[in-house]
Design a protein around this motif. Sequence first.
Motif, PDB file in Angstrom:
ATOM      1  N   LYS A   1       0.861  -1.188   0.000  1.00 28.74           N
ATOM      2  CA  LYS A   1       0.000   0.000   0.000  1.00 28.74           C
ATOM      3  C   LYS A   1       0.893   1.232   0.000  1.00 28.74           C
ATOM      4  CE  LYS A   1      -4.003   1.788   2.502  1.00 28.74           C
ATOM      5  NZ  LYS A   1      -4.892   1.529   3.668  1.00 28.74           N
TER       6      LYS A   1
ATOM      7  N   THR B   1      -4.948   0.967  -8.619  1.00 27.24           N
ATOM      8  CA  THR B   1      -5.786   1.929  -7.927  1.00 27.24           C
ATOM      9  C   THR B   1      -7.058   1.224  -7.488  1.00 27.24           C
ATOM     10  OG1 THR B   1      -4.912   3.709  -9.307  1.00 27.24           O
ATOM     11  CG2 THR B   1      -6.947   4.164  -8.103  1.00 27.24           C
ATOM     12  N   VAL B   2      -7.319   1.259  -6.183  1.00 33.92           N
ATOM     13  CA  VAL B   2      -8.498   0.610  -5.611  1.00 33.92           C
ATOM     14  C   VAL B   2      -9.450   1.700  -5.140  1.00 33.92           C
ATOM     15  CG1 VAL B   2      -9.347  -0.911  -3.795  1.00 33.92           C
ATOM     16  CG2 VAL B   2      -7.155  -1.387  -4.898  1.00 33.92           C
ATOM     17  N   THR B   3     -10.696   1.613  -5.598  1.00 28.06           N
ATOM     18  CA  THR B   3     -11.708   2.579  -5.201  1.00 28.06           C
ATOM     19  C   THR B   3     -12.607   1.956  -4.141  1.00 28.06           C
ATOM     20  OG1 THR B   3     -11.674   3.487  -7.441  1.00 28.06           O
ATOM     21  CG2 THR B   3     -13.542   4.099  -6.050  1.00 28.06           C
ATOM     22  N   SER B   4     -12.747   2.667  -3.031  1.00 26.44           N
ATOM     23  CA  SER B   4     -13.624   2.212  -1.956  1.00 26.44           C
ATOM     24  C   SER B   4     -14.475   3.395  -1.495  1.00 26.44           C
ATOM     25  CB  SER B   4     -12.810   1.655  -0.781  1.00 26.44           C
ATOM     26  OG  SER B   4     -12.039   2.682  -0.195  1.00 26.44           O
ATOM     27  N   LYS B   5     -15.264   3.181  -0.471  1.00 30.40           N
ATOM     28  CA  LYS B   5     -16.118   4.263   0.049  1.00 30.40           C
ATOM     29  C   LYS B   5     -15.300   5.448   0.541  1.00 30.40           C
ATOM     30  CE  LYS B   5     -19.716   1.070   1.440  1.00 30.40           C
ATOM     31  NZ  LYS B   5     -20.392   0.422   2.563  1.00 30.40           N
ATOM     32  N   SER B   6     -14.108   5.171   1.036  1.00 29.27           N
ATOM     33  CA  SER B   6     -13.253   6.248   1.557  1.00 29.27           C
ATOM     34  C   SER B   6     -12.438   6.944   0.459  1.00 29.27           C
ATOM     35  CB  SER B   6     -12.325   5.699   2.634  1.00 29.27           C
ATOM     36  OG  SER B   6     -11.516   4.672   2.107  1.00 29.27           O
ATOM     37  N   GLY B   7     -12.573   6.523  -0.782  1.00 30.03           N
ATOM     38  CA  GLY B   7     -11.857   7.150  -1.891  1.00 30.03           C
ATOM     39  C   GLY B   7     -10.937   6.171  -2.588  1.00 30.03           C
ATOM     40  N   GLU B   8     -10.062   6.710  -3.408  1.00 34.17           N
ATOM     41  CA  GLU B   8      -9.118   5.884  -4.151  1.00 34.17           C
ATOM     42  C   GLU B   8      -7.827   5.712  -3.361  1.00 34.17           C
ATOM     43  OE1 GLU B   8      -8.432   7.499  -8.035  1.00 34.17           O
ATOM     44  OE2 GLU B   8     -10.301   6.680  -8.805  1.00 34.17           O
ATOM     45  N   GLU B   9      -7.286   4.498  -3.423  1.00 30.78           N
ATOM     46  CA  GLU B   9      -6.014   4.210  -2.774  1.00 30.78           C
ATOM     47  C   GLU B   9      -5.090   3.554  -3.783  1.00 30.78           C
ATOM     48  OE1 GLU B   9      -6.006   3.267   1.655  1.00 30.78           O
ATOM     49  OE2 GLU B   9      -7.754   2.162   0.887  1.00 30.78           O
ATOM     50  N   LEU B  10      -3.823   3.898  -3.678  1.00 28.99           N
ATOM     51  CA  LEU B  10      -2.822   3.359  -4.586  1.00 28.99           C
ATOM     52  C   LEU B  10      -2.065   2.213  -3.912  1.00 28.99           C
ATOM     53  CD1 LEU B  10      -1.249   3.530  -7.272  1.00 28.99           C
ATOM     54  CD2 LEU B  10       0.226   5.230  -6.170  1.00 28.99           C
TER      55      LEU B  10
END
Length: 138
Positions: free
Chosen positions: A94, A117-126
Motif C-alpha cells: 500500500k 488503484t483501488v476505489t472504496s467508500k473512503s476514496g481511491e487508494e494506490l
Amino acid sequence: MTDLRERALQYIKQNGPILPVQLSREIHTDVIMAGAILSELVANKMAKITFVKRGSSPFYYVAGQEYRLQNLKENLHEKEQEAYSLLNKEKVVKDKDVGPVLRVALRSLKDYAIPITVTSKSGEELFWRWYLIDENNA
C-alpha cells in the motif's frame, strides 16, 4: 540487415536481457548498429526494453523472459533496491504504508512495480503489485 535482425533476435531469446554492447560482440558490428537493430526490434514489437539501465544503456529482452529481469537488481540504485526487496517479499504494498523515499523508489521501478488503484467508500487508494503476479491474485 534481415539476417542481422534474425541473429539479434535469436541471441536475445537465448541470453536476454542483454545490452547493446553484448549484441555488438555477438554479431560483429559496432554498438551503434547493434543499438539500431535492437531499437527496430522493439519498434516492431519483437523485443522489449527495460527501464533498468547499466550506465546509460537499457537492457533488451523478449516476451516470456520477464522473470529474468530479477537478475538486473544490482543495476538499481540503493533505495530502488530496498523498494524492490520490499515489493518482492510482500507482493503487494500500500502506497500510504511506506515512507516518502520508498514511494518515490516504487514509482521509478517501472519494470517491477505495477500500480493498482483501488476505489472504496473512503476514496481511491494506490497499491503496488509485484510484476510477476497477476492482478487477480494481488
